[in-house]
Design an enzyme around this catalytic site. Structure first.
Site: not given
Length: 474
Positions: A131, A18, A20-21, A13
């Site tokens: 955030d 922090y 990879m997704v 994705l």
């Protein structure tokens, strides 16, 4: 434990802060999930602190409007966090709407109330998100049948869950080119419309929108003592003035300021404060809200970075003033730059606020810089008792543009006087004077707005829809 052999249809994705997704389907259950994978190398001192915070926080959070962490897998040197996948983030949802505008009653108010419900839960458990932005708020779109089944008045005791997401934390607050890290973005080559987009664009009946707050990598637990909070939190466009002043002990109100900026963006499709840097960001706040005084911001001089920030912003403002001997010159330059920045035909459109002429700049230069008499009036006012902080004339704006800007952007038409009141109460200089999340939920603009309550049912439906989409049944 490894993810090997547990998932199929694995698709990248994007790249989060922090790691990879990925998106994948659990072989055993058929559930579609997002998983964030981090690799701790030998050069690292251990697991990144932000990852530890996110894991610890999410393991304890259970609420309708807060992301659920399903599982954490440790397979040295990899750490994998398993989340439920959402339809899209709020930024993409807004981009999918006609003229990028949301309907006040069926979209904007339900979305806003659910975000505040999520923040009420977080703040009640001493968690400051730090955030808040459209890329970190997630949307599941359900059709009219689901809406009719689940739209009930909200209850203070809600216990559901769902998605996670991210996006980048770039200085100017622009979205990552990869899109959101837990909400899939079809490429142009795919050329297909997702089920949630079909549901979102139906005209038969209102949809049910289920909202989740995600990405807790920057979150803090208020009760845990720390030497000093970093002021490099909250993407610039959504950053509160106390954070700009390098406040070391900010708390829940930083999330509320961000909510004011998000609220305005939902109502107008424009970014409220689109500064190119921190100095310009503060200047824009002074234009819109008026320069702070000891009454409107009593704690301003207690922040460690106040004097330096005021000096830098004063220099930036002086440079602008030098450009505007004739107040129209700067505006004309801005409009020319906007025309030059228009995307070429066939390219992906950028955010509307970055292409359109800057209305706030136009209003500011018309009122404060347009003529020598206008600047002389500011000089006289800056030397009066009203300027209790004795700000330099370059930073003294005693006639706020808030009312005019709300009219120019049609925000006052989109959200009603009650909505404008809620927005203004989010945007108070003094942190302790901002409305709380709990108060916002019961504000007249939101108090009677129904929100979905079928939490576990939505998890089931979401997983089913995404699984069917994956195997091309939808």
């Amino acid at each position: 434990m490894s993810t090997l052999g547990r998932y199929r249809h694995v698709v990248k994705l994007g790249e989060g802060t922090y790691g990879m997704v990925y998106k994948g389907t659990e072989i055993q259950t058929g559930r579609v999930v997002a998983f964030k994978r981090m690799v701790v190398t030998s050069d690292d001192e251990g697991i990144p602190g932000a990852a530890i915070r996110e894991i610890c926080l999410l393991k304890e959070l259970r609420h309708n409007n807060v992301v659920e962490l399903f599982e954490v897998l440790f397979d040295p040197p990899k750490i994998t966090m398993i989340f439920e996948l959402c339809d899209c983030d709020l930024k993409r949802y807004m981009e999918s709407r006609p003229q990028r505008l949301l309907d006040a009653n069926t979209e904007m108010r339900p979305i806003l109330k659910q975000i505040f419900l999520g923040l009420e839960y977080l703040h009640g458990r001493c968690v400051v998100h730090r955030d808040m932005k459209p890329q970190n708020i997630f949307v599941n779109v359900r059709g009219p049948d689901f809406a009719a089944m689940t739209a009930l008045p909200s209850s203070p005791q809600q216990s559901m869950r769902v998605p996670h997401a991210g996006g980048t934390n770039g200085e100017a607050g622009r979205a990552s080119a990869n899109g959101n890290e837990h909400a899939p973005r079809p490429t142009a080559a795919e050329g297909s419309v997702s089920p949630w987009e079909e549901a979102a664009n139906t005209k038969d009946a209102p949809n049910q929108l289920i909202i989740k707050i995600g990405d807790f990598g920057l979150a803090r637990v208020e009760e845990i003592p720390v030497k000093k909070y970093s002021h490099e939190v909250v993407t610039l466009w959504y950053r509160s003035p106390d954070v700009l002043m390098s406040s070391a002990l900010y708390s829940y109100p930083v999330d509320i300021w961000s909510m004011g900026a998000i609220f305005f963006e939902m109502a107008t499709s424009k970014v409220l404060f689109s500064g190119r840097n921190e100095d310009e960001q503060l200047l824009r706040m002074f234009w819109l809200l008026g320069s702070p005084t000891k009454e409107t911001w009593p704690s301003m001089m207690t922040y460690t970075g106040t004097m330096e920030r005021l000096e830098r912003s004063s220099r930036a403002a002086a440079e602008r003033q030098d450009l505007t001997v004739n107040g129209d010159v700067y505006v004309q330059q801005q409009q020319l730059q906007a025309q030059q920045q228009q995307p070429q035909q066939g390219s992906s459109p950028s955010h509307s606020s970055s292409r359109a002429p800057d209305l706030l700049t136009q209003l500011a230069h018309k009122r404060f810089y347009h003529s020598e008499s206008a600047m002389q009036q500011r000089r006289e006012s800056a030397s009066s008792a009203a300027n209790s902080y004795r700000l330099p004339v370059e930073l003294w704006f005693d006639r706020p543009l808030f009312k005019e800007y709300m009219a120019a952007t049609r925000c006052d038409v989109s959200v009603s006087p009650e909505g404008i009141d809620l927005l203004r109460r989010c945007l108070m200089y003094e942190p302790n004077q901002r409305i709380t999340a709990a108060e916002a939920v019961h504000h007249p603009y939101l108090e009677r707005v129904p929100v979905p309550t079928a939490g576990s049912l939505d998890v089931l439906i979401s997983s089913l829809m995404q699984t069917m989409e994956t195997i091309h049944l939808l």
